[in-house]
Write an enzyme that holds these catalytic residues in place. Structure first.
Site, PDB file in Angstrom:
ATOM      1  NE  ARG A 159      -7.093   3.759  -6.864  1.00 35.06           N
ATOM      2  CZ  ARG A 159      -6.129   3.970  -6.538  1.00 35.06           C
ATOM      3  NH1 ARG A 159      -5.118   4.837  -7.073  1.00 35.06           N
ATOM      4  NH2 ARG A 159      -5.620   3.182  -5.680  1.00 35.06           N
ATOM      5  CB  CYS A 178      -6.903   0.082  -9.287  1.00 35.05           C
ATOM      6  SG  CYS A 178      -5.242  -0.122  -9.760  1.00 35.05           S
TER       7      CYS A 178
END
Length: 123
Positions: A101, A103
């Site tokens: 991920r 972010c």
């Protein structure tokens, strides 16, 4: 290349596809927290995270995939101070091994929502 469209996620609001499959990989466009049935945007970052991730899940399922096969997510958030709250909701949708991920905090998102989520999925 194959396009996926579903009424269970917000329609594209520009010249792009909700999702595209290439080979056995699905690439979703960023999903914002719009309820596709009503057009409403929920209040608060937790409710918006829940709606955005539900939209992602619905789009993946429309393409014949499963949220368990997400290999990468990108989460765009308006305020990095909401990171922990978003993680609490995110953890309801993904299990170990978690997808890779990124972010990032951004200045502004479509319709002034608080977050947007895009995914890459192995079908």
């Amino acid at each position: 290349m194959k396009e996926t469209k579903t009424n269970n996620a917000p329609a594209a609001i520009g010249p792009y596809s909700q999702a595209i499959t290439v080979g056995n990989m699905l690439f979703t466009s960023g999903q914002i927290p719009i309820n596709p049935a009503t057009g409403d945007i929920p209040e608060g970052v937790e409710a918006q995270a829940e709606q955005a991730l539900t939209n992602v899940k619905n789009l993946i399922e429309a393409a014949g995939g499963s949220i368990e096969n997400v290999v990468k997510t990108t989460v765009f958030i308006k305020d990095m101070n909401d990171f922990a709250k978003i993680n609490e909701v995110y953890d309801k949708y993904f299990t170990e091994p978690y997808p890779a991920r990124s972010c990032v905090e951004v200045a502004r998102l479509p319709k002034d929502v608080l977050l947007e989520v895009e995914t890459i999925v192995e079908l």
